[in-house]
Design a protein around this motif. Sequence first.
Motif, short mmCIF file in Angstrom:
data_model
loop_
_atom_site.label_atom_id
_atom_site.label_comp_id
_atom_site.label_asym_id
_atom_site.label_seq_id
_atom_site.Cartn_x
_atom_site.Cartn_y
_atom_site.Cartn_z
N LEU A 221 0.81 -1.21 0.12
CA LEU A 221 0.03 -0.06 -0.17
C LEU A 221 0.90 1.39 0.05
CD1 LEU A 221 -2.66 -0.98 2.55
CD2 LEU A 221 -2.62 -1.36 0.12
N PRO A 222 0.27 2.23 -0.87
CA PRO A 222 1.19 3.47 -0.93
C PRO A 222 1.41 4.10 0.73
CG PRO A 222 -0.20 3.42 -2.57
CD PRO A 222 -0.59 2.19 -1.76
N ALA A 223 2.45 4.67 0.87
CA ALA A 223 2.62 5.39 2.35
C ALA A 223 1.62 6.26 2.58
CB ALA A 223 4.21 5.96 2.46
N ASP A 224 1.22 6.96 1.85
CA ASP A 224 0.35 8.21 1.99
C ASP A 224 -1.14 7.90 1.77
OD1 ASP A 224 0.50 7.80 -0.49
OD2 ASP A 224 0.64 10.21 -0.97
N ALA A 225 -1.41 6.57 1.73
CA ALA A 225 -2.77 6.28 1.50
C ALA A 225 -3.35 5.56 2.62
CB ALA A 225 -2.78 5.16 0.12
N GLU A 226 -4.67 5.49 2.66
CA GLU A 226 -5.46 4.75 3.70
C GLU A 226 -5.71 3.55 3.18
OE1 GLU A 226 -9.92 4.92 5.61
OE2 GLU A 226 -8.78 7.01 5.47
N GLY A 227 -5.45 2.42 3.98
CA GLY A 227 -6.07 0.99 3.91
C GLY A 227 -7.33 0.71 4.84
N GLU A 228 -8.37 0.50 4.10
CA GLU A 228 -9.66 0.13 4.67
C GLU A 228 -10.25 -1.17 4.47
OE1 GLU A 228 -14.15 2.04 5.59
OE2 GLU A 228 -13.19 2.00 3.44
N TRP A 229 -10.59 -1.82 5.68
CA TRP A 229 -11.07 -3.21 5.69
C TRP A 229 -12.31 -3.03 6.26
CZ3 TRP A 229 -6.20 -2.16 5.50
CH2 TRP A 229 -5.29 -2.78 4.89
N VAL A 237 -15.72 -8.34 3.99
CA VAL A 237 -16.06 -8.41 2.48
C VAL A 237 -15.34 -7.69 1.53
CG1 VAL A 237 -18.64 -8.61 3.41
CG2 VAL A 237 -17.82 -6.44 2.87
N GLU A 238 -14.30 -6.82 2.02
CA GLU A 238 -13.67 -6.20 1.00
C GLU A 238 -12.79 -5.23 1.57
OE1 GLU A 238 -15.25 -1.66 -0.42
OE2 GLU A 238 -16.51 -3.18 -0.95
N ALA A 239 -11.75 -4.51 0.99
CA ALA A 239 -10.67 -3.59 1.49
C ALA A 239 -10.43 -2.82 0.34
CB ALA A 239 -9.31 -4.47 1.43
N THR A 240 -10.18 -1.35 0.61
CA THR A 240 -10.20 -0.43 -0.13
C THR A 240 -9.13 0.64 0.26
OG1 THR A 240 -12.78 -0.31 -0.13
CG2 THR A 240 -11.62 1.55 -1.01
N VAL A 241 -8.59 1.23 -0.82
CA VAL A 241 -7.36 1.98 -0.71
C VAL A 241 -8.01 3.46 -1.16
CG1 VAL A 241 -4.98 2.75 -1.32
CG2 VAL A 241 -5.81 0.18 -1.29
N TRP A 242 -7.70 4.33 -0.14
CA TRP A 242 -7.97 5.73 -0.19
C TRP A 242 -6.82 6.64 -0.52
CZ3 TRP A 242 -13.54 7.10 -0.04
CH2 TRP A 242 -14.57 6.10 0.43
N SER A 243 -6.66 7.43 -1.56
CA SER A 243 -5.47 8.30 -2.02
C SER A 243 -5.62 9.74 -1.69
CB SER A 243 -4.94 7.98 -3.30
OG SER A 243 -4.94 6.29 -3.44
#
Length: 408
Positions: A221-229, A237-243
């Motif tokens: 995951l990018p260092a400046d992104a948010e990883g959401e589970w 059900v899913e994971a999402t990357v917010w940039s």
Amino acid sequence: MDPEQFAALRTPAGETALARAAELAGGDPLAAAAALRSAGVPAGLAAAALTQAELRRRATAKFGPEAAGMFFTRAGLEQATRAGVAARRAARLRAAGVRTLVDLGCGLGADALAAARAGIRVYGVEADPVTAAMAAANAGAAGVADRFTVTVGDATRFDLTAVDEPVDAVFCDPARRTAGTGRRIFDPAAYSPPWDFLLGLAGRVPRTVFKVAPGIDHRLLPADAEGEWVSVDGDLVEATVWSGPLAAAPRRATLLAGTTALHELTGDGSRRAPVGPVRRYLYDPDPAVVRAHLVAEFAGTVGGTLADPEIAYVYADAARPTPYARCLEVVESLPFSLKRLRARLRDLDVGRAEILKRGSALEPERLRRDLRLAGSKPISLVLTRIADAPTVLLCRPVPAPEPDASTG
């Protein structure tokens, strides 16, 4: 399904066939096909209508009653975002000021429909013509065709400047199943579009959101992104990357329950929980908390510790109400021995056992058979590892508090 078959379903005769197929869905497929043909429905149209009826029946779990008026492909339904999860993501985008969204690889339109309902103008791009036509039909059925339009094209080549207004954000849900076999793809480089494209997209459009497999390596995951589970009723059900500016925390676990309850736990994903002995209560964290690497943050909310630094069971002296984990009372702790466990459960008159495990190679169903339970009382068995030794904890569930619609 080919374009001609889908077009036939959109005719008055097709609508009649769909209505009749809906009445027959869930029964004997051969009998259903015979019933449609006997009613004068051509074989090809009957097959297409019955397939849609069955897919709509299955889709109810994700989309609720609205599934009855939507169109699906098997692959599209498998990957489609659940309606509640999509609505929550759309609300977050809207709250962040997004008014125009490009959905690259929009599939059947689950996320785009939710965004359009939230008042966002959505431009969808889909490579498969039939899937694109279904997405457009779904927009019409949802009453948002004026806010969601679909273009047939390659997501990796779509010109983001070609839409009628400036783009605020981009969403991409890459295909994570192999075409033809439906097997899951775990290597992000093999996604479609691939991982490099997703990272490049985030570099071009600061407000980029993309979905990934929940088991993704955090190091990617990018260092400046948010990883959401995200979990729904305890199922991951899913994971999402917010940039870019959409990233509000390094890691987030989002728990949805029913149609109203929302709980979120955030942190940086690098903390380590303190280690201590087995205590009176065991907390089994929600899988979204575990996958987001937020076990330490959760442990802090209940004054908990781990008995093994690598196993996500949290132990505490008190049973506190929490949405982030299930709580069990530890009645007894035993070094694992099948013979000894069988004898102990016989002494306790156990006849039903729930079996949980972390850090154990034992197969729960095989163990259940080997225990040969014949008593009358229930028990929860937790297979784990304590100080590198295989251990079984005899537990009883602590009743969960009444659910509420709070956030936090």
